[in-house]
Write a protein that holds these residues in place. Structure first.
Motif, PDB file in Angstrom:
ATOM      1  N   CYS A   1     -31.678  27.440  36.137  1.00 17.83           N
ATOM      2  CA  CYS A   1     -30.628  28.449  35.988  1.00 17.83           C
ATOM      3  C   CYS A   1     -31.306  29.798  36.222  1.00 17.83           C
ATOM      4  O   CYS A   1     -32.474  29.965  35.879  1.00 17.83           O
ATOM      5  CB  CYS A   1     -30.060  28.359  34.568  1.00 17.83           C
TER       6      CYS A   1
ATOM      7  N   LYS B   1     -22.614  30.622  30.499  1.00 17.20           N
ATOM      8  CA  LYS B   1     -22.629  30.461  31.963  1.00 17.20           C
ATOM      9  C   LYS B   1     -21.607  31.393  32.602  1.00 17.20           C
ATOM     10  O   LYS B   1     -20.477  31.509  32.116  1.00 17.20           O
ATOM     11  CB  LYS B   1     -22.306  29.015  32.341  1.00 17.20           C
TER      12      LYS B   1
ATOM     13  N   GLN C   1     -26.519  33.337  37.180  1.00 18.10           N
ATOM     14  CA  GLN C   1     -25.779  32.299  36.452  1.00 18.10           C
ATOM     15  C   GLN C   1     -25.607  32.658  34.982  1.00 18.10           C
ATOM     16  O   GLN C   1     -24.682  32.203  34.330  1.00 18.10           O
ATOM     17  CB  GLN C   1     -26.507  30.967  36.589  1.00 18.10           C
TER      18      GLN C   1
END
Length: 196
Positions: A50, A123, A78
């Motif tokens: 990520c 997220k 992200q």
């Protein structure tokens, strides 16, 4: 309130909040990561399955460029955490989407920086794979397309064309894994030392 500077918050954040990430061989911690070919930078990026950006706003900073920065961060990261001095907290809470993490950075009377989490990062629902792909150099994109079996004539386009082809072939999670591998194999692309 004691005044703070970006560099002292950054050094303390590396030391106190990113200690585990620095010691993890599977994680990259990068200062001043250029996004969308350098149109904006994020102060710290943590890359491990990520891309999590950390943007610092010290008490001496202003928020004049913040909306423009935020627009880039929403397209390319992200996860995002804003590390802010108390004088910016109300404006940041008003401007940042609710998935953006917020950490308060306060200087104590003896000069130490103390961090407290106001909101944890979630997220980003609006991240755009095409903008994430801009983290790759043209040659890296061509290399990934070759591995995916894309014919050589389709690997000769402009950077923008190559990014479009790439994101049509991979999902964002695989794209981020590929970006991490490319970051790890780049030679001498980051000359600045990590502040640990």
């Amino acid at each position: 309130m004691f005044a703070t500077k970006d560099l002292e918050i950054r050094a303390a954040f590396h030391r106190k909040k990113l200690k585990r990430q620095h010691s993890d061989s599977q994680t990259l911690v990068i200062d001043e990561l250029g996004l969308m070919h350098g149109s904006n930078r994020v102060d710290i990026a943590v890359v491990n399955g990520c891309i999590h950006g950390y943007e610092i706003k010290s008490s001496k900073d202003n928020l004049l460029r913040f909306n423009d920065q935020l627009d880039t961060y929403i397209k390319t990261l992200q996860k995002l955490t804003l590390v802010v001095a108390p004088n910016h907290i109300s404006e940041v809470l008003e401007l940042a989407p609710d998935w953006v993490g917020i950490v308060l950075a306060k200087k104590g009377s003896k000069g130490a920086i103390h961090f407290s989490t106001v909101r944890k990062a979630k997220k980003n629902p609006d991240v755009d794979a095409l903008h994430v792909a801009h983290l790759l150099w043209k040659e890296e994109t061509q290399e990934l397309l070759e591995k995916l079996g894309v014919p050589s004539r389709a690997r000769r386009g402009t950077r923008a064309e190559l990014y479009k082809t790439l994101v049509s072939k991979v999902n964002i999670d695989d794209l981020v894994k590929d970006i991490k591998v490319m970051f790890e194999t780049r030679a001498n692309w980051r000359s600045d030392k990590q502040l640990v």
